[in-house]
Enzyme design. Sequence first.
Site, PDB file in Angstrom:
ATOM      1  N   GLY A   1      30.789  84.559  73.682  1.00 34.86           N
ATOM      2  CA  GLY A   1      30.410  83.179  73.399  1.00 34.86           C
ATOM      3  C   GLY A   1      28.965  82.953  73.783  1.00 34.86           C
ATOM      4  O   GLY A   1      28.457  83.547  74.733  1.00 34.86           O
TER       5      GLY A   1
ATOM      6  N   GLY B   1      23.258  77.149  73.831  1.00 39.55           N
ATOM      7  CA  GLY B   1      21.827  76.969  74.026  1.00 39.55           C
ATOM      8  C   GLY B   1      21.369  77.280  75.436  1.00 39.55           C
ATOM      9  O   GLY B   1      20.230  77.721  75.646  1.00 39.55           O
TER      10      GLY B   1
ATOM     11  N   VAL C   1      28.759  83.728  77.501  1.00 39.89           N
ATOM     12  CA  VAL C   1      29.973  84.197  78.167  1.00 39.89           C
ATOM     13  C   VAL C   1      30.224  85.634  77.745  1.00 39.89           C
ATOM     14  O   VAL C   1      30.154  85.968  76.561  1.00 39.89           O
ATOM     15  CB  VAL C   1      31.187  83.310  77.815  1.00 39.89           C
ATOM     16  CG1 VAL C   1      32.464  83.880  78.431  1.00 39.89           C
ATOM     17  CG2 VAL C   1      30.975  81.893  78.310  1.00 39.89           C
TER      18      VAL C   1
ATOM     19  N   LYS D   1      30.702  83.734  82.797  1.00 34.96           N
ATOM     20  CA  LYS D   1      29.859  82.720  82.176  1.00 34.96           C
ATOM     21  C   LYS D   1      28.533  82.675  82.940  1.00 34.96           C
ATOM     22  O   LYS D   1      28.520  82.498  84.164  1.00 34.96           O
ATOM     23  CB  LYS D   1      30.573  81.366  82.249  1.00 34.96           C
ATOM     24  CG  LYS D   1      29.886  80.226  81.522  1.00 34.96           C
ATOM     25  CD  LYS D   1      30.805  79.011  81.562  1.00 34.96           C
ATOM     26  CE  LYS D   1      30.205  77.791  80.877  1.00 34.96           C
ATOM     27  NZ  LYS D   1      31.134  76.643  80.917  1.00 34.96           N
TER      28      LYS D   1
ATOM     29  N   ASP E   1      35.531  64.794  80.472  1.00 38.00           N
ATOM     30  CA  ASP E   1      35.083  65.316  79.176  1.00 38.00           C
ATOM     31  C   ASP E   1      36.227  66.029  78.452  1.00 38.00           C
ATOM     32  O   ASP E   1      36.041  67.100  77.877  1.00 38.00           O
ATOM     33  CB  ASP E   1      33.903  66.278  79.371  1.00 38.00           C
ATOM     34  CG  ASP E   1      33.161  66.555  78.057  1.00 38.00           C
ATOM     35  OD1 ASP E   1      33.265  65.714  77.126  1.00 38.00           O
ATOM     36  OD2 ASP E   1      32.495  67.591  77.959  1.00 38.00           O
TER      37      ASP E   1
ATOM     38  N   LYS F   1      38.398  66.962  75.516  1.00 42.48           N
ATOM     39  CA  LYS F   1      38.230  66.984  74.061  1.00 42.48           C
ATOM     40  C   LYS F   1      38.894  68.252  73.540  1.00 42.48           C
ATOM     41  O   LYS F   1      39.245  69.141  74.329  1.00 42.48           O
ATOM     42  CB  LYS F   1      36.747  66.963  73.696  1.00 42.48           C
ATOM     43  CG  LYS F   1      35.924  68.096  74.305  1.00 42.48           C
ATOM     44  CD  LYS F   1      34.446  67.890  74.031  1.00 42.48           C
ATOM     45  CE  LYS F   1      33.593  68.960  74.709  1.00 42.48           C
ATOM     46  NZ  LYS F   1      32.154  68.716  74.528  1.00 42.48           N
TER      47      LYS F   1
ATOM     48  N   ASN G   1      37.840  71.630  74.817  1.00 49.41           N
ATOM     49  CA  ASN G   1      38.054  71.910  76.231  1.00 49.41           C
ATOM     50  C   ASN G   1      39.517  72.157  76.570  1.00 49.41           C
ATOM     51  O   ASN G   1      39.871  72.220  77.746  1.00 49.41           O
ATOM     52  CB  ASN G   1      37.560  70.736  77.084  1.00 49.41           C
ATOM     53  CG  ASN G   1      36.066  70.728  77.243  1.00 49.41           C
ATOM     54  OD1 ASN G   1      35.401  71.714  76.955  1.00 49.41           O
ATOM     55  ND2 ASN G   1      35.530  69.615  77.684  1.00 49.41           N
TER      56      ASN G   1
ATOM     57  N   ASP H   1      36.574  73.824  81.501  1.00 52.71           N
ATOM     58  CA  ASP H   1      35.259  73.214  81.661  1.00 52.71           C
ATOM     59  C   ASP H   1      35.279  71.916  82.455  1.00 52.71           C
ATOM     60  O   ASP H   1      35.437  70.825  81.907  1.00 52.71           O
ATOM     61  CB  ASP H   1      34.612  72.970  80.298  1.00 52.71           C
ATOM     62  CG  ASP H   1      33.096  72.764  80.447  1.00 52.71           C
ATOM     63  OD1 ASP H   1      32.663  72.285  81.506  1.00 52.71           O
ATOM     64  OD2 ASP H   1      32.368  73.085  79.503  1.00 52.71           O
TER      65      ASP H   1
END
Length: 652
Positions: free
Chosen positions: A18, A21, A25, A40, A141, A143, A146, A159
Amino acid sequence: MGDTRLLQGRYRLEEVIGRGGMGEVWRATDEALGRRVAVKRLKPPGPRHDRDFVTVLRERFRREARVAAALQHRGITVVHDFGESEGQLYLVMELLEGRNLSQLLEANAQHPLPVHDVVDIAEQVADALVHTHRQGIVHRDLKPANIMRLDDGTVKICDFGIARLGGDIGFTSRLTGTGIAMGTPHYMSPEQISGGPVDHRSDLYSLGCVLYEIATGAPPFDLDDPWAILVGHRDTPPEPLRNRRAELPESFERAVLDLLAKTPDDRPTDAADLRRRITGARPAPTAVLDAPFPLAPAHPTAPRLPSWTRGMTTGHKAVGAVLPHMISPPGPVAGLTGEWTAPTAAATSAPVPSTGPRGTARPPSGRVADPAPPQALAHLADRHGAALGLGRLGRWEEAAEAHGAVADERERVLGPDHRDTLTSRYEAGYALSRTGRDAEALRQFVRAAEGRTRVLGPDHPGTLAAREETAYALGRLGRHVEAHGLYTAVLDSRTRVMGADHPDTLRCRHDLAISLGRLGRPEEAYRAACDVAAARARLLGPEHPETLACYREVAAGLGRLGRWTEALAAYRHVAEARDRVLGATHPDALASRDDEARCLRRLGRHTEAVELYRRLAERRGGGGGRGGGGSDGQGGGDRTWRTGADACYEGP
């Protein structure tokens, strides 16, 4: 110069799985323990990043490590290590095999997920949030990107980079001041948008947005303008889910709409309350919609929103145009979020053992099975879901027959080693074991374990689960030496791959303690039960149902050692805790009182035992005195029922 692929002399970096920016990972090997992990790493800042931005980003990364490491729950990604090497922060996590909910929706051609899958995901995420919120942690967060669903069906929250510990206001203020968005527009609660106080009910709102999306195919406010999305969250009632998908249960729709209440006080009290409501919404599986319904427009007026929202973009919501860099092949991934992307095909291409094109299994003859029509596969998936539903209703005989039929049909059209075939074999074995048909269950588990070993490898979680169930079935058939040997092998693999404190490792340690007792090794069994009980109490809490199952085995061990007075005190402790946690008429609570009564008889306190049996009969509605209550699995409803597996005491 040293080996740049060996981090801190321990973590061998193998390939990028993964990239985003600000970091990447890696799939890696922990050479100290010989287990596969995900690493990570935060990239060094470039000249275009100002100091405040970099400072906050690094603190977010540290925050993710601290918060996730403090959370020990099956539904939360396990963090093994954190550190800094040559100026780069790194985080070592368990290596997950599966896809996040965003990727699942994309793979489903932007259609909503099957209803039974939506309900199962909702229940598992609610369970994880119960634990998270009890630790005073708000994720902030939630979503689809995640939330991971693993190949074995386990759901994990990932996360915690902007999670807030209870009362930690200073860090939140610093983050907001940098202009770094605190959340993702499609899933932000009204209080987050307004900059008001945020508590655990903000996570419930975000979960409502996620459930809305995976149930209908689009988030509640599916608009291209981030400003309009935020106004929608704050001012516009969401369209009822059943307007978009009529087969959704009304109770599920009501639960999600309550989660999406504009004010926190109008939402469910906590995740435990939500979990109870979701459990009542289990449906029979139904087909997905061909296309989403139109969405309600944003509120016509646009009151002023916080200044930090001005520069926001919507990002990629879970359903929408699929960009090439967002496509992720199945396989091990870490819990990635936000802008994290999958690697290129070249970086991940590897042959899958025993499989043919498009995941079709290769039959023993070497001939690739003919591809089945999509409609046939969809019908088999619905039948599989219906069989799971029968099990949830306790109709195990019917579930066993249904799973066996689906397994045979999947083997015919997909091949014996296809993952779906092996899943059906496993579920058939599970249902058979619930009906006491242990020899038949053993045959199904052996086939599932052997197939998963060939296809997934010996240390894959699905393989280990099937091998552990095989050991359980062997024990039920009185083949305790074989069961003990298999439990020992599985425990070695789980400890190496997952760590000593992973919930699945602890479950295997518990089963091994039981097998020691059945082999006539009471001292070892007692010590092993004490050790795993202490670990579960530390990680899950002293009154978690799995911890109480361990305490019950400790009591059984005391009885085997002839320490009956201590055993009685231990059984009473478990019984009283189960009355509080599960309710006095729960099968596990009844079984614990039955244990207590048997122990009283063993101590010669017959009058007290008779009185306790009388009260037990009243609790059971006059159903009789001495019969066991189905504890730890004979009557329990969840998938952890075997952890106490009729290991209670082999007393009088």
